[in-house]
Design a protein around this motif. Structure first.
Motif, PDB file in Angstrom:
ATOM      1  N   GLY A 189      -6.338   1.905  -2.280  1.00 18.85           N
ATOM      2  CA  GLY A 189      -7.217   1.003  -1.541  1.00 18.85           C
ATOM      3  C   GLY A 189      -7.054  -0.430  -2.002  1.00 18.85           C
ATOM      4  N   ALA A 190      -7.010  -0.631  -3.320  1.00 14.51           N
ATOM      5  CA  ALA A 190      -6.838  -1.975  -3.868  1.00 14.51           C
ATOM      6  C   ALA A 190      -5.484  -2.560  -3.465  1.00 14.51           C
ATOM      7  CB  ALA A 190      -6.983  -1.953  -5.384  1.00 14.51           C
ATOM      8  N   ALA A 191      -4.439  -1.739  -3.529  1.00 18.32           N
ATOM      9  CA  ALA A 191      -3.100  -2.206  -3.142  1.00 18.32           C
ATOM     10  C   ALA A 191      -3.047  -2.547  -1.655  1.00 18.32           C
ATOM     11  CB  ALA A 191      -2.052  -1.151  -3.491  1.00 18.32           C
ATOM     12  N   THR A 192      -3.686  -1.726  -0.838  1.00 23.01           N
ATOM     13  CA  THR A 192      -3.734  -1.984   0.600  1.00 23.01           C
ATOM     14  C   THR A 192      -4.459  -3.298   0.877  1.00 23.01           C
ATOM     15  OG1 THR A 192      -3.659   0.358   1.182  1.00 23.01           O
ATOM     16  CG2 THR A 192      -4.618  -1.116   2.814  1.00 23.01           C
ATOM     17  N   ALA A 193      -5.598  -3.513   0.227  1.00 22.05           N
ATOM     18  CA  ALA A 193      -6.366  -4.745   0.422  1.00 22.05           C
ATOM     19  C   ALA A 193      -5.567  -5.964  -0.045  1.00 22.05           C
ATOM     20  CB  ALA A 193      -7.699  -4.669  -0.310  1.00 22.05           C
ATOM     21  N   ALA A 194      -4.900  -5.839  -1.174  1.00 21.46           N
ATOM     22  CA  ALA A 194      -4.120  -6.967  -1.703  1.00 21.46           C
ATOM     23  C   ALA A 194      -2.961  -7.313  -0.775  1.00 21.46           C
ATOM     24  CB  ALA A 194      -3.610  -6.629  -3.101  1.00 21.46           C
ATOM     25  N   TYR A 195      -2.226  -6.301  -0.313  1.00 19.56           N
ATOM     26  CA  TYR A 195      -1.114  -6.567   0.602  1.00 19.56           C
ATOM     27  C   TYR A 195      -1.634  -7.134   1.923  1.00 19.56           C
ATOM     28  CZ  TYR A 195       3.005  -6.062   3.474  1.00 19.56           C
ATOM     29  OH  TYR A 195       4.059  -6.326   4.303  1.00 19.56           O
ATOM     30  N   GLY A 196      -2.726  -6.593   2.416  1.00 16.01           N
ATOM     31  CA  GLY A 196      -3.314  -7.111   3.653  1.00 16.01           C
ATOM     32  C   GLY A 196      -3.682  -8.582   3.521  1.00 16.01           C
ATOM     33  N   ALA A 197      -4.315  -8.933   2.410  1.00 20.79           N
ATOM     34  CA  ALA A 197      -4.686 -10.337   2.184  1.00 20.79           C
ATOM     35  C   ALA A 197      -3.442 -11.210   2.057  1.00 20.79           C
ATOM     36  CB  ALA A 197      -5.555 -10.459   0.935  1.00 20.79           C
ATOM     37  N   ALA A 198      -2.408 -10.682   1.407  1.00 23.39           N
ATOM     38  CA  ALA A 198      -1.174 -11.452   1.234  1.00 23.39           C
ATOM     39  C   ALA A 198      -0.520 -11.775   2.575  1.00 23.39           C
ATOM     40  CB  ALA A 198      -0.197 -10.700   0.328  1.00 23.39           C
ATOM     41  N   ILE A 199      -0.421 -10.782   3.465  1.00 24.73           N
ATOM     42  CA  ILE A 199       0.223 -11.069   4.754  1.00 24.73           C
ATOM     43  C   ILE A 199      -0.705 -11.833   5.693  1.00 24.73           C
ATOM     44  CG2 ILE A 199       1.909  -9.214   4.562  1.00 24.73           C
ATOM     45  CD1 ILE A 199       0.280  -7.639   6.660  1.00 24.73           C
ATOM     46  N   LEU A 200      -2.000 -11.747   5.457  1.00 16.32           N
ATOM     47  CA  LEU A 200      -2.941 -12.565   6.221  1.00 16.32           C
ATOM     48  C   LEU A 200      -2.712 -14.032   5.888  1.00 16.32           C
ATOM     49  CD1 LEU A 200      -5.419 -12.689   8.112  1.00 16.32           C
ATOM     50  CD2 LEU A 200      -6.851 -12.307   6.111  1.00 16.32           C
TER      51      LEU A 200
END
Length: 128
Positions: free
Chosen positions: A10-21
């Motif tokens: 979940g943390a990795a998904t959120a971090a990657y999502g924020a990065a590509i955002l």
């Protein structure tokens, strides 16, 4: 029950999502999507990537913050559904066969890892 692996995903998904955002070129370049001469995602591509980033940030935070096992499973199955959808879309619509194969394989691997995080084998007792 809680799964440390599930929270980590979940943390990795959120971090990657924020990065590509914030930096859509982080997905545009590896996916073979159009970029500007300086390497940024094009104005036509960036909003779609950012939409995926917003989705992944939200679902990742939901996985990270879910309190009960039932909620965590439900949210994680949503994540898995998104990954399967990504594999179908990116695996058939990206510009080259190599990009399609790489994106589909990554999305399916992420779906499988998330599914594994729900298994009894991956769970640990919640000390709280």
């Amino acid at each position: 029950m809680k799964s440390a692996l599930n929270r980590t995903l979940g943390a990795a998904t959120a971090a990657y999502g924020a990065a590509i955002l914030l930096c859509p070129q982080l997905l545009a370049r590896p996916a073979g999507l159009p970029t500007t001469p300086n390497g940024a995602a094009t104005p036509e591509t960036a909003p779609l990537i950012q939409m995926v980033g917003a989705r992944d940030t939200a679902i990742g935070l939901a996985m990270l913050c879910a309190n009960g096992g039932r909620e965590r499973r439900w949210v994680t199955w949503c994540r898995i559904g998104f990954d399967i959808g990504d594999a179908l879309v990116l695996g058939t619509r990206l510009p080259t066969r190599a990009h399609r194969a790489k994106a589909a394989a990554f999305a399916l691997a992420w779906a499988a890892l998330n599914a594994y995080s729900l298994s009894e084998k991956a769970r640990t007792e919640d000390p709280a």
